[in-house]
Motif scaffolding. Structure first.
Motif, PDB file in Angstrom:
ATOM      1  N   ILE A  83      -4.164  13.859 -15.567  1.00 12.52           N
ATOM      2  CA  ILE A  83      -2.782  14.151 -15.198  1.00 12.52           C
ATOM      3  C   ILE A  83      -2.338  15.382 -15.981  1.00 12.52           C
ATOM      4  N   VAL A  84      -1.801  16.359 -15.275  1.00 12.36           N
ATOM      5  CA  VAL A  84      -1.305  17.573 -15.911  1.00 12.36           C
ATOM      6  C   VAL A  84       0.216  17.524 -15.946  1.00 12.36           C
ATOM      7  N   VAL A  85       0.780  17.674 -17.138  1.00 14.67           N
ATOM      8  CA  VAL A  85       2.232  17.745 -17.304  1.00 14.67           C
ATOM      9  C   VAL A  85       2.579  19.201 -17.572  1.00 14.67           C
ATOM     10  N   ARG A 137      -4.909   9.428 -23.699  1.00 16.71           N
ATOM     11  CA  ARG A 137      -4.962  10.565 -24.627  1.00 16.71           C
ATOM     12  C   ARG A 137      -4.106  11.689 -24.059  1.00 16.71           C
ATOM     13  N   VAL A 138      -3.248  12.235 -24.892  1.00 19.50           N
ATOM     14  CA  VAL A 138      -2.426  13.381 -24.501  1.00 19.50           C
ATOM     15  C   VAL A 138      -2.938  14.607 -25.250  1.00 19.50           C
ATOM     16  N   ARG A 164       4.134  12.482 -29.654  1.00 18.76           N
ATOM     17  CA  ARG A 164       5.326  11.733 -29.248  1.00 18.76           C
ATOM     18  C   ARG A 164       5.162  11.166 -27.832  1.00 18.76           C
ATOM     19  N   LEU A 165       4.644  11.960 -26.923  1.00 16.96           N
ATOM     20  CA  LEU A 165       4.463  11.485 -25.557  1.00 16.96           C
ATOM     21  C   LEU A 165       3.457  10.338 -25.511  1.00 16.96           C
ATOM     22  N   GLU A 166       2.375  10.469 -26.257  1.00 13.90           N
ATOM     23  CA  GLU A 166       1.377   9.392 -26.286  1.00 13.90           C
ATOM     24  C   GLU A 166       1.987   8.108 -26.852  1.00 13.90           C
ATOM     25  N   LYS A 167       2.777   8.243 -27.899  1.00 11.65           N
ATOM     26  CA  LYS A 167       3.429   7.084 -28.511  1.00 11.65           C
ATOM     27  C   LYS A 167       4.371   6.396 -27.521  1.00 11.65           C
ATOM     28  N   LYS A 217      -6.169   8.653 -17.384  1.00  8.98           N
ATOM     29  CA  LYS A 217      -5.665   8.381 -18.728  1.00  8.98           C
ATOM     30  C   LYS A 217      -5.759   9.574 -19.672  1.00  8.98           C
ATOM     31  N   THR A 218      -6.260  10.695 -19.177  1.00 11.05           N
ATOM     32  CA  THR A 218      -6.218  11.930 -19.954  1.00 11.05           C
ATOM     33  C   THR A 218      -5.058  12.769 -19.437  1.00 11.05           C
TER      34      THR A 218
END
Length: 492
Positions: A266-268, A441-442, A423-426, A406-407
Motif C-alpha cells: 500500500i502506497v500512502v 511495516r510502514v 506513528r502511523l504504524e503504532k 501489510k507493507t
C-alpha cells in the motif's frame, strides 16, 4: 607501475588468442577450486603459457582489474579464459561498480524486466519466477539502453532529469497541475512538456521519456475509467506529435513502490492537495478494491503551520518561508498528549529572513494528519484511511496469504517528516484487529521527495526498457484503431 605491468601481461595473453570454438559451452564444467593452478584446466581447455601456474582466483582478479571491455575480449584467448570471463560473479562485480545501487539493479532485473504486470495474473495468483540471471547478458543490455528523460510532475513540484544521472537535474513548480485533467487538456500538456524540454536543452526527438502518471480519479467507476483513458491517450498523442521516439507512462504510486523494492503493498502518497492510499498487487493498482483519498495534503499542513505562527505573532515573508521551517524542524509526535508536556523548543534559519524559534508548533502542524479537527479540517484521519484500505484488501481475498498489503510505503514531500512511519504504524496496530495488524511495516520514502523519480529511473535503466516498457508512435496508432482493446486498458 603495477597497472602498466598488468597491461603488458594482458597484451601477451591476447596475442596468443585462438579462434573461438562455436560448439564450446560457456557453462561447461571446469576445475575452479579457489587457489587451484590454471594448469589443471590447461590440458582440457587450452594452455595459458607462462600463466598456467597462476591460481584461477588470481586470473579472475586480473579480469576484475582490467574491466568489462577486456574481460569480454578474453573469450577469444582460449576456453579457460572464456569460462573465467563468463562467470556470473565477475559481471555482478562490474554491475555493482555502476551508478545504480546493486540491490536496485537486482530488484529491477528480477521483477521489472518482464514489463508491466498483466491484470489477469492478479486473479490466478500467478507469480513470475525469473530464470537464473545472467549478469553478463544484463550488463551488455543495460549498456545499450538509451538514456531517457524522466518527468515526475508531482502535484505541486516537478522533478525532471536523465535516467543515467544519480538524481534529478532540475526542480520547479509544476507548470501543469497533473491532478486537474480538465480541458483544454491537449494544450496544457503540450505547454508543460515543451517547457521541460526547453529547460533541459534537449530536442523531444532525441530520447525516450518516462512519465509519472497522477492518480487523477481514485474510484473505479465507468466515468473515472473513461477520464483516465482520455488523459493517457492525450498524453501519448501530445508526446508523439512532439516526435518523442518512445513513451513509458507509469502510475506515481507504483513508481514509489518500486523504489522501495516491492511489487505489492500500500502506497500512502501525501500530495500537494490530497493524500491518497493506494493498494497495489503484483505491479497493478487495485482500483476495484478501492483507493482511499484524504482531503488534506502538503498545502493544508503548510497552511496550518502558517496559522500557528500567526497566533504567536511570528512574522514571515511568504509560504515558502513556512514550508522551509516545516521541512527543517517539524516532526510527528509519537504520543501527542505526552509531547505537549515536554520542552520541544528548537530554532532554524531561513535564508534572508533570519532565525525562527518554535515549540509545540513543531509537532502540532503534523498532528492534523491524525486529528484533523484540531486544525478545523473536515477529513478522514490518515490512519483510519489506511486501516480502511487494509480491511478492504483483507476482505477481497485476492490471495489466501494476506501479507501482500501489510507493507506500507510512504511517498510525497510531507511524508519525509521525522516520526511519521513510527506513528502511523503504532496507530494501525491500535486500530486494526490482530489478524490484520500482525506483520504491518510502514516504510519511510526510500529516496525522500524524489522517490517516484527514482522508481522511474529504475525502469528507465532496466535491460529490457525499450521492448518491455516503452511504446512508440506506430504501436500507439495500431492499438488505438482497435475499439474495445484500447492501449490504455493494456497499460493502465
Amino acid at each position: 607501475m603495477a597497472s602498466t605491468l598488468l597491461r603488458k601481461v594482458w597484451g601477451s595473453v591476447l596475442s596468443r588468442a585462438v579462434p573461438r570454438d562455436p560448439d564450446a559451452s560457456a557453462s561447461s564444467s571446469s576445475p575452479r577450486r579457489r587457489g587451484a593452478p590454471a594448469a589443471a584446466a590447461a590440458a582440457e581447455y587450452g594452455s595459458l603459457g607462462a600463466l598456467d601456474a597462476v591460481p584461477i582466483d588470481v586470473l579472475a582478479q586480473i579480469l576484475r582489474l582490467l574491466g568489462p571491455a577486456d574481460a569480454a575480449r578474453s573469450v577469444a584467448v582460449c576456453r579457460t579464459w572464456r569460462l573465467l570471463a563468463s562467470d556470473n560473479a565477475l559481471w555482478a562485480f562490474f554491475l555493482s561498480l555502476g551508478p545504480d545501487p546493486w540491490d536496485l539493479v537486482v530488484f529491477a532485473e528480477t521483477h521489472l524486466a518482464a514489463g508491466p504486470a498483466q491484470p489477469r495474473s492478479v486473479y490466478f495468483g500467478t507469480v513470475r519466477v525469473p530464470p537464473q540471471l545472467s549478469f553478463k547478458r544484463i550488463y551488455g543490455q543495460r549498456a545499450l539502453v538509451p538514456g531517457s528523460i524522466i518527468v515526475d510532475g508531482g502535484s505541486g513540484y516537478c522533478k525532471y532529469g536523465w535516467s543515467k544521472y544519480a538524481a534529478p537535474s532540475g526542480r520547479c513548480a509544476t507548470f501543469l497541475e497533473f491532478g486537474n485533467i480538465e480541458s483544454p487538456m491537449y494544450a496544457r500538456l503540450r505547454h508543460f512538456f515543451s517547457t521541460i524540454y526547453n529547460r533541459m536543452h534537449v530536442k523531444p526527438s532525441a530520447r525516450p521519456i518516462v512519465v509519472a502518471l497522477p492518480l487523477c480519479h481514485s474510484d473505479d467507476t465507468e466515468a473515472a475509467r473513461a477520464s483516465r483513458k482520455q488523459y493517457k491517450e492525450t498524453l501519448y498523442s501530445v508526446l508523439f506529435e512532439m516526435n518523442v521516439p518512445a513513451v513509458c507512462a507509469v502510475d506515481q504510486a507504483l513508481l514509489a513502490l518500486y523504489a522501495a523494492r516491492r511489487t505489492s503493498g500500500i502506497v500512502v502518497n501525501i500530495g500537494f492537495n490530497v493524500t491518497s492510499v493506494v493498494p497495489i498487487f503484483q505491479g497493478r493498482v487495485m482500483r476495484e478494491i478501492g483507493i482511499e483519498t484524504v482531503g488534506q495534503g502538503a498545502l493544508k499542513l503548510t497552511g496550518f503551520l502558517k496559522e500557528l505562527l500567526q497566533r504567536r505573532n511570528i512574522s514571515f515573508e511568504s509560504l515558502y518561508t513556512v514550508r522551509t521551517i516545516k521541512e527543517k524542524i517539524c516532526y510527528v509526535a509519537a504520543d501527542y498528549e505526552a509531547e505537549l508536556c515536554k520542552n520541544t523548543q528548537a530554532s532554524c534559519e531561513v535564508d534572508g529572513e533570519g532565525w525562527f524559534t518554535l515549540s509545540e508548533e513543531r509537532f502540532k502542524m503534523a498532528e492534523i494528519l491524525f486529528q484533523p479537527q484540531i486544525g478545523g479540517v473536515r477529513a478522514m484521519a490518515l490512519h483510519k484511511a489506511v486501516s480502511l484500505c487494509m480491511d478492504h484488501c483483507y476482505n477481497t481475498e485476492v490471495l489466501r496469504d494476506h501479507s501482500w498489503f501489510k507493507t506500507v510505503v510512504l511517498a510525497g514531500g510531507s511524508s519525509c517528516l521525522p516520526g511519521l512511519p513510527e506513528r502511523l504504524e503504532k496507530e494501525l496496530h491500535k486500530l486494526l484487529p490482530p489478524y490484520i495488524s500482525e506483520g504491518i511495516r510502514v516504510l519511510p520514502p526510500p529516496f525522500g521527495t524524489d522517490t517516484a523519480w527514482f522508481g522511474a529511473k529504475m525502469i528507465g535503466t532496466v535491460s529490457t526498457f525499450s521492448d518491455a516498457w516503452c511504446i512508440n508512435k506506430k504501436q500507439f496508432r495500431q492499438k488505438s484503431r482497435h475499439s474495445g482493446s484500447s492501449l490504455v486498458n493494456a497499460w493502465r
